[in-house]
Design an enzyme around this catalytic site. Structure first.
Site, PDB file in Angstrom:
ATOM      1  N   ALA A  66     -16.823  -4.607  -0.288  1.00 40.82           N
ATOM      2  CA  ALA A  66     -17.467  -3.334  -0.594  1.00 40.82           C
ATOM      3  C   ALA A  66     -16.412  -2.431  -1.232  1.00 40.82           C
ATOM      4  O   ALA A  66     -15.207  -2.642  -1.040  1.00 40.82           O
ATOM      5  CB  ALA A  66     -17.996  -2.719   0.694  1.00 40.82           C
ATOM      6  N   GLY A 111     -17.375  -7.654   2.156  1.00 40.28           N
ATOM      7  CA  GLY A 111     -18.779  -7.659   1.746  1.00 40.28           C
ATOM      8  C   GLY A 111     -19.116  -8.816   0.812  1.00 40.28           C
ATOM      9  O   GLY A 111     -20.273  -9.239   0.742  1.00 40.28           O
ATOM     10  N   GLU A 114     -19.767 -11.685   3.024  1.00 43.12           N
ATOM     11  CA  GLU A 114     -21.058 -11.424   3.693  1.00 43.12           C
ATOM     12  C   GLU A 114     -22.227 -11.697   2.743  1.00 43.12           C
ATOM     13  O   GLU A 114     -23.283 -12.177   3.160  1.00 43.12           O
ATOM     14  CB  GLU A 114     -21.072  -9.985   4.213  1.00 43.12           C
ATOM     15  CG  GLU A 114     -20.024  -9.798   5.313  1.00 43.12           C
ATOM     16  CD  GLU A 114     -19.794  -8.346   5.695  1.00 43.12           C
ATOM     17  OE1 GLU A 114     -19.283  -7.578   4.857  1.00 43.12           O
ATOM     18  OE2 GLU A 114     -20.134  -7.967   6.824  1.00 43.12           O
ATOM     19  N   GLU A 134     -11.681  -6.543   7.055  1.00 43.84           N
ATOM     20  CA  GLU A 134     -12.031  -5.149   7.340  1.00 43.84           C
ATOM     21  C   GLU A 134     -11.153  -4.491   8.396  1.00 43.84           C
ATOM     22  O   GLU A 134     -10.870  -3.293   8.316  1.00 43.84           O
ATOM     23  CB  GLU A 134     -13.503  -5.046   7.780  1.00 43.84           C
ATOM     24  CG  GLU A 134     -14.516  -5.224   6.658  1.00 43.84           C
ATOM     25  CD  GLU A 134     -14.908  -6.676   6.418  1.00 43.84           C
ATOM     26  OE1 GLU A 134     -14.213  -7.582   6.929  1.00 43.84           O
ATOM     27  OE2 GLU A 134     -15.902  -6.903   5.720  1.00 43.84           O
TER      28      GLU A 134
HETATM   29  C1  HXC Z   1     -12.527  -1.166  -4.547  1.00 39.70           C
HETATM   30  C2  HXC Z   1     -11.180  -2.833  -5.363  1.00 39.70           C
HETATM   31  C3  HXC Z   1     -11.509  -3.671  -4.266  1.00 39.70           C
HETATM   32  C4  HXC Z   1     -12.416  -3.153  -3.294  1.00 39.70           C
HETATM   33  C5  HXC Z   1     -10.123  -4.722  -5.524  1.00 39.70           C
HETATM   34  N1  HXC Z   1     -10.322  -3.534  -6.113  1.00 39.70           N
HETATM   35  N2  HXC Z   1     -10.829  -4.824  -4.394  1.00 39.70           N
HETATM   36  N3  HXC Z   1     -11.674  -1.604  -5.506  1.00 39.70           N
HETATM   37  N4  HXC Z   1     -12.880  -1.906  -3.479  1.00 39.70           N
HETATM   38  N5  HXC Z   1     -12.836  -3.875  -2.252  1.00 39.70           N
HETATM   39  C6  HXC Z   1      -9.726  -3.048  -7.356  1.00 39.70           C
HETATM   40  C7  HXC Z   1      -8.275  -2.599  -7.148  1.00 39.70           C
HETATM   41  O1  HXC Z   1      -8.237  -1.288  -6.630  1.00 39.70           O
HETATM   42  C8  HXC Z   1      -7.758  -2.690  -8.564  1.00 39.70           C
HETATM   43  O2  HXC Z   1      -8.190  -1.565  -9.288  1.00 39.70           O
HETATM   44  C9  HXC Z   1      -8.491  -3.906  -9.124  1.00 39.70           C
HETATM   45  O3  HXC Z   1      -9.641  -4.093  -8.301  1.00 39.70           O
HETATM   46  C10 HXC Z   1      -7.654  -5.161  -9.092  1.00 39.70           C
HETATM   47  O4  HXC Z   1      -7.216  -5.352  -7.749  1.00 39.70           O
HETATM   48  P1  HXC Z   1      -5.662  -5.552  -7.368  1.00 39.70           P
HETATM   49  O5  HXC Z   1      -5.517  -5.163  -5.949  1.00 39.70           O
HETATM   50  O6  HXC Z   1      -4.781  -4.880  -8.355  1.00 39.70           O
HETATM   51  O7  HXC Z   1      -5.528  -7.133  -7.539  1.00 39.70           O
HETATM   52  P2  HXC Z   1      -4.567  -8.115  -6.743  1.00 39.70           P
HETATM   53  O8  HXC Z   1      -3.206  -7.515  -6.573  1.00 39.70           O
HETATM   54  O9  HXC Z   1      -4.673  -9.434  -7.438  1.00 39.70           O
HETATM   55  O10 HXC Z   1      -5.195  -8.249  -5.293  1.00 39.70           O
HETATM   56  C11 HXC Z   1      -6.469  -8.817  -5.121  1.00 39.70           C
HETATM   57  C12 HXC Z   1      -6.991  -8.533  -3.696  1.00 39.70           C
HETATM   58  C13 HXC Z   1      -6.918  -7.017  -3.409  1.00 39.70           C
HETATM   59  C14 HXC Z   1      -6.145  -9.311  -2.669  1.00 39.70           C
HETATM   60  C15 HXC Z   1      -8.432  -9.039  -3.629  1.00 39.70           C
HETATM   61  O11 HXC Z   1      -7.544  -6.309  -4.508  1.00 39.70           O
HETATM   62  C16 HXC Z   1      -7.560  -6.600  -2.147  1.00 39.70           C
HETATM   63  O12 HXC Z   1      -7.017  -6.776  -1.070  1.00 39.70           O
HETATM   64  N6  HXC Z   1      -8.766  -6.007  -2.267  1.00 39.70           N
HETATM   65  C17 HXC Z   1      -9.469  -5.471  -1.114  1.00 39.70           C
HETATM   66  C18 HXC Z   1     -10.062  -6.588  -0.287  1.00 39.70           C
HETATM   67  C19 HXC Z   1     -10.754  -6.063   0.933  1.00 39.70           C
HETATM   68  O13 HXC Z   1     -10.117  -5.466   1.827  1.00 39.70           O
HETATM   69  N7  HXC Z   1     -12.087  -6.227   1.004  1.00 39.70           N
HETATM   70  C20 HXC Z   1     -12.885  -5.715   2.095  1.00 39.70           C
HETATM   71  C21 HXC Z   1     -13.394  -4.365   1.748  1.00 39.70           C
HETATM   72  S1  HXC Z   1     -14.235  -3.622   3.107  1.00 39.70           S
HETATM   73  P3  HXC Z   1      -7.168  -0.698 -10.217  1.00 39.70           P
HETATM   74  O14 HXC Z   1      -8.013   0.396 -10.721  1.00 39.70           O
HETATM   75  O15 HXC Z   1      -6.062  -0.300  -9.314  1.00 39.70           O
HETATM   76  O16 HXC Z   1      -6.747  -1.679 -11.268  1.00 39.70           O
HETATM   77  C22 HXC Z   1     -15.752  -4.342   3.095  1.00 39.70           C
HETATM   78  C23 HXC Z   1     -16.641  -3.801   4.200  1.00 39.70           C
HETATM   79  C24 HXC Z   1     -18.064  -4.188   4.032  1.00 39.70           C
HETATM   80  O17 HXC Z   1     -16.092  -5.148   2.306  1.00 39.70           O
HETATM   81  C25 HXC Z   1     -18.938  -3.399   4.982  1.00 39.70           C
HETATM   82  C26 HXC Z   1     -19.124  -1.985   4.582  1.00 39.70           C
HETATM   83  C27 HXC Z   1     -20.276  -1.314   5.288  1.00 39.70           C
END
Ligand code: HXC
Length: 257
Positions: A66, A111, A114, A134
């Protein structure tokens, strides 16, 4: 690639949905969820639908979760509304009457994982990474992960993944039953075509009934579920597919469904 957050491409009743926000690794924001729900509402109404494939644009991510930036400042009530929107959308995907397959082409986190769990099965590229990270953000899965993950991989592995937030590769995802197959990313396209061919050889109503029997039966005790199977099996004999399928076998020809 069009600017729509969900690209829809169709071939012979097999619809491929591509989440189209590669710059943010296809992170799910409200706009994507709203569009996905609207596309699914249209698909639900179609009798000629045979399967749905869902994937992410680009070579790096299926869905990286998400949208964290969008969630950051939400109040508890806003968070609840966001989770409910996602749960409703994902449920519509899960309950489409045809097979729904996730083509996981890279990061499949939070997400995203999921979303994949709501699909009937998932096929992953060998560079795919899965996880429910998360807790590292100070929250828990909110798009169904705490409930669908243990149902898919068992409670011990689900607790491991949700508590540690650790990421697993495609081979481990295959071992624990999170995905059905792993292949090089370049072969995901060919898999989609193989599936299209396979499904075109099967009775479409029978395919829908098989999915219904499994989905509805899983929520029932065994005897009720077996009775459901018998009803759906008998119902097959009321349509034209059974007669065509069995006649084709006896006449040594391909069925024409
Ligand atoms: C918003 C995201 C994102 C996310 C990546 N991006 N994941 N933006 N939400 N979940 C964006 C980054 O900010 C970045 O934007 C671009 O995508 C590229 O990501 P990088 O981090 O630069 O890439 P990399 O270094 O290769 O790392 C990849 C990654 C990392 C390991 C996947 O992006 C990461 O850890 N993402 C978050 C993963 C996560 O925690 N997901 C769970 C979310 S919570 P810019 O603009 O900086 O280039 C969830 C809860 C669901 O899903 C339930 C809610 C109710």
């Amino acid at each position: 690639m069009s600017e729509s957050p969900i690209e829809v491409v169709e071939n012979a009743g097999i619809v491929r949905l591509t989440i189209n926000r590669p710059k943010a690794l296809n992170a799910l924001n409200s706009e994507i969820l709203t569009e996905l729900e609207s596309v699914l509402a249209d698909l639900e109404r179609r009798d000629d639908l045979r399967a749905v494939l869902i994937t992410g644009d680009g070579e790096k991510a299926f869905v990286a979760g998400a949208d964290i930036a969008e969630m950051r400042d939400k109040t508890p009530e806003q968070a609840r509304a966001f989770a409910r929107q996602a749960l409703r959308t994902i449920k519509r995907l899960e309950t489409l009457p045809v097979p729904v397959v996730a083509l996981v082409n890279g990061f499949c986190l939070g997400g995203g994982c999921e979303l994949a769990l709501a699909c009937d099965w998932a096929v992953a590229s060998d560079n795919a990474i899965f996880g429910q990270p998360e807790v590292g953000l100070g929250v828990i899965p909110g798009f169904g992960g705490t409930q669908r993950l243990p149902r898919r991989v068992g409670p011990a592995m689900a607790i491991d993944l949700c508590i540690t937030g650790r990421k697993i590769d495609a081979q481990e995802a295959l071992r624990i039953g999170l995905v059905n197959r792993v292949m090089p990313q370049a072969e995901l396209e060919a898999y989609a075509e193989e599936l299209t061919k396979q499904l075109s050889g099967n009775g479409p109503e029978a395919v829908r009934s098989a999915k219904q029997a499994i989905h509805d039966g899983m929520d029932q005790d065994l005897d009720s579920a077996l009775a459901l199977e018998t009803s759906l099996f008998a119902l097959c004999f009321a349509g034209e597919e059974q007669s065509e399928g069995m006649s084709a076998f006896v006449e040594k020809r391909k069925p024409n469904f």
